[in-house]
Motif scaffolding. Structure first.
Motif, mmCIF file in Angstrom:
data_model
loop_
_atom_site.group_PDB
_atom_site.id
_atom_site.type_symbol
_atom_site.label_atom_id
_atom_site.label_comp_id
_atom_site.label_asym_id
_atom_site.label_seq_id
_atom_site.Cartn_x
_atom_site.Cartn_y
_atom_site.Cartn_z
ATOM 1 N N GLY A 129 2.647 10.938 -7.779
ATOM 2 C CA GLY A 129 3.605 10.988 -8.529
ATOM 3 C C GLY A 129 4.972 10.552 -7.986
ATOM 4 O O GLY A 129 6.401 10.609 -9.038
ATOM 5 N N ALA A 130 5.848 9.847 -6.971
ATOM 6 C CA ALA A 130 6.584 9.312 -7.455
ATOM 7 C C ALA A 130 6.881 8.344 -8.460
ATOM 8 O O ALA A 130 7.306 7.465 -8.560
ATOM 9 N N GLY A 131 8.312 7.924 -8.932
ATOM 10 C CA GLY A 131 8.906 7.164 -9.881
ATOM 11 C C GLY A 131 9.459 6.427 -9.158
ATOM 12 O O GLY A 131 9.194 6.518 -7.698
ATOM 13 N N ASN A 132 10.051 4.978 -9.565
ATOM 14 C CA ASN A 132 11.102 4.118 -9.282
ATOM 15 C C ASN A 132 11.991 4.427 -8.216
ATOM 16 O O ASN A 132 12.227 4.034 -6.961
ATOM 17 N N TRP A 133 12.712 6.186 -8.593
ATOM 18 C CA TRP A 133 14.069 6.478 -8.027
ATOM 19 C C TRP A 133 13.626 6.565 -6.071
ATOM 20 O O TRP A 133 13.199 6.393 -5.212
ATOM 21 N N GLY A 134 12.378 7.606 -6.464
ATOM 22 C CA GLY A 134 11.569 7.995 -5.489
ATOM 23 C C GLY A 134 10.906 6.892 -4.493
ATOM 24 O O GLY A 134 11.244 7.301 -3.528
ATOM 25 N N LYS A 135 10.368 6.099 -5.165
ATOM 26 C CA LYS A 135 9.640 5.153 -4.266
ATOM 27 C C LYS A 135 10.854 4.610 -3.629
ATOM 28 O O LYS A 135 10.467 3.784 -2.393
ATOM 29 N N GLU A 162 0.441 -1.143 0.210
ATOM 30 C CA GLU A 162 -0.088 -0.154 -0.246
ATOM 31 C C GLU A 162 1.377 1.658 0.516
ATOM 32 O O GLU A 162 0.409 2.686 -0.754
ATOM 33 N N LEU A 163 2.009 1.242 0.743
ATOM 34 C CA LEU A 163 2.822 1.968 0.353
ATOM 35 C C LEU A 163 2.826 2.625 -0.377
ATOM 36 O O LEU A 163 4.089 3.851 -1.040
ATOM 37 N N TYR A 164 3.693 1.971 -1.634
ATOM 38 C CA TYR A 164 4.058 1.918 -3.050
ATOM 39 C C TYR A 164 3.085 2.645 -3.587
ATOM 40 O O TYR A 164 3.080 3.233 -4.823
ATOM 41 N N GLU A 165 1.404 2.262 -3.223
ATOM 42 C CA GLU A 165 0.516 2.252 -3.760
ATOM 43 C C GLU A 165 0.307 4.148 -4.245
ATOM 44 O O GLU A 165 -0.069 4.451 -5.043
ATOM 45 N N ALA A 166 0.766 4.422 -2.466
ATOM 46 C CA ALA A 166 0.675 5.926 -2.252
ATOM 47 C C ALA A 166 1.661 6.769 -3.322
ATOM 48 O O ALA A 166 0.973 7.449 -2.916
ATOM 49 N N ALA A 167 2.493 6.370 -3.188
ATOM 50 C CA ALA A 167 3.772 7.206 -3.405
ATOM 51 C C ALA A 167 3.216 7.071 -5.016
ATOM 52 O O ALA A 167 4.227 8.419 -5.443
ATOM 53 N N GLU A 168 2.730 6.006 -5.553
ATOM 54 C CA GLU A 168 2.726 6.173 -7.023
ATOM 55 C C GLU A 168 1.709 7.369 -7.670
ATOM 56 O O GLU A 168 1.258 7.982 -8.812
ATOM 57 N N ILE A 169 1.067 7.230 -6.031
ATOM 58 C CA ILE A 169 -0.542 8.126 -6.438
ATOM 59 C C ILE A 169 -0.080 9.483 -6.486
ATOM 60 O O ILE A 169 -0.730 10.797 -6.755
ATOM 61 N N THR A 200 10.955 2.274 0.047
ATOM 62 C CA THR A 200 11.997 0.974 0.404
ATOM 63 C C THR A 200 12.960 1.668 1.501
ATOM 64 O O THR A 200 13.472 0.751 2.076
ATOM 65 N N LEU A 201 14.114 2.842 1.644
ATOM 66 C CA LEU A 201 15.015 2.624 2.476
ATOM 67 C C LEU A 201 14.713 2.547 3.894
ATOM 68 O O LEU A 201 15.170 2.156 4.830
ATOM 69 N N PRO A 202 13.974 4.095 3.460
ATOM 70 C CA PRO A 202 13.537 3.934 5.264
ATOM 71 C C PRO A 202 12.826 2.844 5.858
ATOM 72 O O PRO A 202 13.186 2.454 6.714
ATOM 73 N N MET A 203 11.660 2.018 4.846
ATOM 74 C CA MET A 203 11.392 1.032 5.958
ATOM 75 C C MET A 203 11.943 0.142 5.707
ATOM 76 O O MET A 203 11.978 -1.114 7.022
ATOM 77 N N LEU A 204 12.916 -0.420 4.906
ATOM 78 C CA LEU A 204 14.369 -1.105 5.181
ATOM 79 C C LEU A 204 14.633 -0.954 6.058
ATOM 80 O O LEU A 204 16.324 -1.527 6.333
ATOM 81 N N SER A 205 14.833 0.346 6.448
ATOM 82 C CA SER A 205 16.423 0.594 7.594
ATOM 83 C C SER A 205 16.559 -0.341 9.004
ATOM 84 O O SER A 205 17.601 -0.541 8.887
ATOM 85 N N PRO A 206 15.882 -0.815 9.934
ATOM 86 C CA PRO A 206 16.187 -1.489 11.036
ATOM 87 C C PRO A 206 16.796 -2.577 10.404
ATOM 88 O O PRO A 206 17.477 -3.488 10.781
ATOM 89 N N VAL A 207 16.155 -3.335 9.586
ATOM 90 C CA VAL A 207 17.254 -4.497 8.458
ATOM 91 C C VAL A 207 18.472 -4.246 8.034
ATOM 92 O O VAL A 207 19.594 -4.885 8.552
ATOM 93 N N LEU A 208 18.691 -3.220 7.328
ATOM 94 C CA LEU A 208 20.374 -2.741 7.045
ATOM 95 C C LEU A 208 21.001 -2.432 8.151
ATOM 96 O O LEU A 208 21.949 -2.644 8.329
ATOM 97 N N PHE A 209 20.162 -2.070 9.328
ATOM 98 C CA PHE A 209 20.961 -1.594 10.538
ATOM 99 C C PHE A 209 21.768 -2.709 11.134
ATOM 100 O O PHE A 209 22.876 -2.765 11.783
ATOM 101 N N PHE A 210 20.825 -3.431 10.642
ATOM 102 C CA PHE A 210 20.905 -5.535 11.908
ATOM 103 C C PHE A 210 22.153 -5.306 11.189
ATOM 104 O O PHE A 210 23.023 -6.672 11.030
ATOM 105 N N VAL A 211 21.929 -5.603 8.923
ATOM 106 C CA VAL A 211 22.814 -6.120 8.155
ATOM 107 C C VAL A 211 24.270 -5.478 8.978
ATOM 108 O O VAL A 211 25.379 -6.229 8.620
#
Length: 303
Positions: free
Chosen positions: A204-210, A195-202, A215-226
């Motif tokens: 007007g965000a492109g692939n890089w914007g999404k 749903e977050l990607y769908e909201a971003a598309e609405i 992606t990066l904010p939602m993935l940040s806890p996993v990146l932190f662990f890695v």
């Protein structure tokens, strides 16, 4: 004569019974932690204040002499510099490459399970076998890497046989061992709500914007662990040093874990080796604490 009340689980509250069962189940782990991890770790701390050389007849308390000896040893400081160089390269480029692979392998195209298995396979291969393969790959005259560079008109370097290129070679080798991190990041990507990607598309965000705003904010806890496990793992990469370079050429690939091994099993200075181990422990704890402190600025957790 008063009777002694008998203990019964039924006399405990539900919460107390659950806590008791929990501690009973983790008791074997606690025993193992004390006997095989915490105990030897504290024993090594004590050993670092001695001049032990295998025989107990040589076990003498010398205070901070081992640490003073390390501080005066230029090879020790070289090993620290080499360690930070390789760790920084492997963590930065390895995490970026693992993230790139995770994003690519998260696409819904035919054959994705096959490619996921292929990229993960080097991580389950024996470390010595992998190191032997990379010795052949890095061979300046017969290696496939220099052969490929020659086809496009580039004279390949000496790789692990050059003091200038040995550390970049080990970093490059690490890029092909990011399978576990790739799997972790892939699981994190698949846990991001669509749903977050769908909201971003609405909006007007492109692939890089999404990617940047979702992606990066939602993935940040996993990146932190890695990043944390990558730092710890990179400090412990011993097999390729032992098989491929033995700390050379010169001291150009002499890292802390190799310096520790040399003192323990070649020079039989177990007290010095124990001091190096504790210095590594302190460095890792400091780096982990620094990462947690910096993580407050860029790691976002769902409320």
């Amino acid at each position: 004569m008063e009777s002694v009340p008998r203990f019964s689980l039924r006399s405990l509250s539900q919460r107390s019974r659950e806590e008791l069962v929990f501690y009973i189940f983790i008791l074997p782990w606690l025993i193992g932690l004390v006997l095989f991890t915490a105990g030897p770790t504290l024993g090594m701390l004590g050993l670092s204040f001695t001049d032990w050389r295998i025989s107990f007849d040589d076990l003498n308390f010398i205070g901070l002499d081992n640490y003073a000896k390390l501080a005066a040893d230029p090879i020790f400081w070289t090993s620290i510099g080499n360690t930070f160089y390789i760790v920084a390269g492997r963590v930065v480029f390895g995490t970026a490459f693992a993230l790139l692979l995770a994003v690519l392998l998260n696409q819904k195209v035919p054959g994705i399970p096959f490619f996921r298995a292929v990229y993960y396979l080097p991580s389950v291969t024996a470390g010595v076998a992998v190191a032997l393969v990379w010795i052949w790959i890095f061979n300046p005259r017969l290696g496939i890497l220099n052969y490929g560079l020659k086809l496009i008109g580039i004279q390949g370097p000496q790789w692990i046989y050059s003091s200038q290129w040995v550390k970049p070679s080990l970093i490059l080798m690490g890029l092909f061992q990011v399978g576990p991190n790739m799997i972790i990041l892939l699981a994190g990507l698949q846990g991001i709500p669509k749903e977050l990607y769908e909201a971003a598309e609405i909006d007007g965000a492109g692939n890089w914007g999404k990617f940047r705003n979702v992606t990066l904010p939602m993935l940040s806890p996993v990146l932190f662990f890695v990043i944390i496990i990558s730092v710890v793992g990179s400090f412990q990469n011993f097999t390729e040093i032992r098989v491929m370079t033995e700390g050379g050429p010169g001291e150009s690939s002499n890292v802390l874990i190799w310096y520790l091994w040399e003192n323990a099993f070649i020079f039989l200075q177990l007290g010095v080796a124990a001091a190096v181990a504790w210095i590594m422990f302190v460095i890792l704890m400091a780096l982990t604490g620094l990462q947690f402190r910096l993580g407050r600025r860029w790691v976002f957790y769902e409320v």
